[in-house]
Design a protein around this motif. Structure first.
Motif, PDB file in Angstrom:
ATOM      1  N   LEU A 229     -11.708  -5.060  -2.429  1.00 42.82           N
ATOM      2  CA  LEU A 229     -11.156  -4.362  -1.260  1.00 42.82           C
ATOM      3  C   LEU A 229      -9.826  -3.685  -1.625  1.00 42.82           C
ATOM      4  O   LEU A 229      -9.570  -2.548  -1.204  1.00 42.82           O
ATOM      5  CB  LEU A 229     -10.974  -5.354  -0.096  1.00 42.82           C
ATOM      6  N   ALA A 230      -9.011  -4.353  -2.430  1.00 42.36           N
ATOM      7  CA  ALA A 230      -7.733  -3.754  -2.854  1.00 42.36           C
ATOM      8  C   ALA A 230      -8.009  -2.484  -3.659  1.00 42.36           C
ATOM      9  O   ALA A 230      -7.337  -1.446  -3.467  1.00 42.36           O
ATOM     10  CB  ALA A 230      -6.938  -4.760  -3.679  1.00 42.36           C
ATOM     11  N   ASP A 231      -9.038  -2.534  -4.533  1.00 40.63           N
ATOM     12  CA  ASP A 231      -9.380  -1.363  -5.354  1.00 40.63           C
ATOM     13  C   ASP A 231      -9.842  -0.201  -4.478  1.00 40.63           C
ATOM     14  O   ASP A 231      -9.526   0.962  -4.729  1.00 40.63           O
ATOM     15  CB  ASP A 231     -10.521  -1.707  -6.335  1.00 40.63           C
ATOM     16  N   LEU A 232     -10.585  -0.561  -3.460  1.00 44.15           N
ATOM     17  CA  LEU A 232     -11.117   0.460  -2.555  1.00 44.15           C
ATOM     18  C   LEU A 232      -9.963   1.202  -1.829  1.00 44.15           C
ATOM     19  O   LEU A 232      -9.971   2.419  -1.703  1.00 44.15           O
ATOM     20  CB  LEU A 232     -12.005  -0.300  -1.582  1.00 44.15           C
ATOM     21  N   ILE A 233      -8.963   0.436  -1.429  1.00 43.47           N
ATOM     22  CA  ILE A 233      -7.795   1.041  -0.766  1.00 43.47           C
ATOM     23  C   ILE A 233      -7.061   1.938  -1.761  1.00 43.47           C
ATOM     24  O   ILE A 233      -6.648   3.051  -1.438  1.00 43.47           O
ATOM     25  CB  ILE A 233      -6.818  -0.059  -0.253  1.00 43.47           C
ATOM     26  N   ALA A 234      -6.934   1.443  -3.010  1.00 39.72           N
ATOM     27  CA  ALA A 234      -6.226   2.225  -4.025  1.00 39.72           C
ATOM     28  C   ALA A 234      -6.979   3.536  -4.296  1.00 39.72           C
ATOM     29  O   ALA A 234      -6.378   4.586  -4.498  1.00 39.72           O
ATOM     30  CB  ALA A 234      -6.093   1.407  -5.307  1.00 39.72           C
ATOM     31  N   THR A 235      -8.300   3.489  -4.262  1.00 38.70           N
ATOM     32  CA  THR A 235      -9.093   4.685  -4.573  1.00 38.70           C
ATOM     33  C   THR A 235      -9.162   5.660  -3.400  1.00 38.70           C
ATOM     34  O   THR A 235      -9.033   6.860  -3.580  1.00 38.70           O
ATOM     35  CB  THR A 235     -10.547   4.268  -4.959  1.00 38.70           C
ATOM     36  N   TYR A 236      -9.383   5.127  -2.200  1.00 42.01           N
ATOM     37  CA  TYR A 236      -9.669   6.027  -1.065  1.00 42.01           C
ATOM     38  C   TYR A 236      -8.561   6.088  -0.015  1.00 42.01           C
ATOM     39  O   TYR A 236      -8.669   6.858   0.943  1.00 42.01           O
ATOM     40  CB  TYR A 236     -10.962   5.582  -0.357  1.00 42.01           C
TER      41      TYR A 236
END
Ligand code: FAD
Length: 288
Positions: A229-236
């Motif tokens: 989820l943290a990666d998803l926020i960083a990406t999008y």
């Protein structure tokens, strides 16, 4: 299983809404509820403002859900800020409004409340409220639970012990705090079963559709944020529409996995966001 759920996997589905803060926003809430109702949830719950602010609005909304939409309405009620007399009046108002199902909570202390006001409450814990309601009303009573333990509790075992007391006092089902990593929920189910908690436990899912929302949600709930989820926020996170889509997909993946594990119910923290909730339900149903 209710009629509403026969086209799905057997896992229950419910939504949570809140009374808008301003009176002028109140008309919108009925349209929001109609649209949520058209998704055929098993029940819709309505929150209670911290310390009981706008308590009457919770009852108004719950009454609309029950009487107009003919969907089981669950009215949240809290102990903080309340005397027994207040509670009796609230229960009488719920009865008058045709609402027979409540989520009994301790509640959090509002910032403006003094120590004296906080400690004056007649029901200290949710289990005290549950016991009183079971003895003095014929309401159906649910309680809250915390897959990652309640933030005030020194350890998981103690929190679980108090949860068992709440169930023994009369909470016939539980709705969980939101979580973003299903493994916490599965571990919690095992540990709850091991201490003899046998009531249905509904999994709380909060769709995260903006980067800002995650920060607020985590600071309020204390829920862990997995790397995915943290990666998803960083990406999008910087792109509104991409973030929305990715957040919805994340919630859908979480729900599918929970359904595959045969959980009792999914409780979506809809937060009055109809489009997000609708998109999630359509994606889930299209994959059946
Ligand atoms: P409790 O079950 O009383 O537990 C609170 C703490 O006390 C825990 O740490 C527990 O381990 C401990 N405890 C319990 N019994 C004892 C005992 N006998 N001795 C010592 N310690 C004990 N808040 C609102 O204001 N309005 C809402 O509408 C609302 N809706 C919610 C919906 C859900 C699904 C959830 C999960 C939470 C909601 N909350 C709401 C937040 C809730 O009020 C807070 O999380 C609050 O801090 C705890 O409430 P509880 O009912 O779980 O408390």
């Amino acid at each position: 299983m209710s009629e509403n759920r026969k086209n799905r996997t057997g896992t229950g589905l419910s939504f949570e809404v809140f009374p808008p803060k301003k009176d002028e926003e109140f008309e919108n809430v009925y349209q929001i509820l109609r649209e949520l109702g058209s998704l055929h949830p098993d029940y819709i719950s309505c929150t209670y403002g911290a310390g009981g602010s706008r308590a009457g609005k919770t009852i108004e909304i719950a009454s609309f859900i029950q009487k107009e939409l003919k969907i089981d309405a669950v009215a949240h009620i809290t102990c903080v800020g309340f005397t027994r007399t207040d509670l009796d009046a609230n229960c009488a108002a719920l009865k008058e409004a045709g609402v027979s199902h409540v989520l009994a909570l301790r509640g959090d202390r509002p910032q403006a409340m003094t120590d004296e006001q906080y400690n004056r409450r007649e029901f200290h814990y949710a289990s005290d409220l549950v016991r009183y309601l079971r003895e003095h009303t014929d309401l159906t009573i649910a309680g809250a639970c915390y897959p990652e333990k309640h933030f005030e509790s020194p350890d998981f075992e103690e929190d679980l012990r108090h949860l068992k007391e709440k169930v023994d006092a009369g909470a016939g089902s539980l709705i969980s705090q939101m979580f973003f990593d299903n493994d916490y929920f599965y571990r919690f189910l095992d540990r709850a079963a091991a201490v003899g908690i046998r009531v249905p436990i509904h999994a709380g899912i909060m769709p995260i559709t903006t980067a800002k929302q995650l920060g607020t949600t985590v600071s309020l709930s204390g829920s862990s944020v997995p790397k995915k989820l943290a990666d998803l926020i960083a990406t999008y996170g910087d792109d509104k529409e991409d973030m929305r889509k990715a957040g919805i997909e994340y919630a859908v993946d979480q729900i599918r996995d929970l359904e595959e594990h045969g959980v009792d119910g999914i409780h979506i923290y809809s937060m009055n966001k109809v489009k997000t909730t609708t998109d999630i339900c359509h994606m889930l149903r299209s994959s059946l």
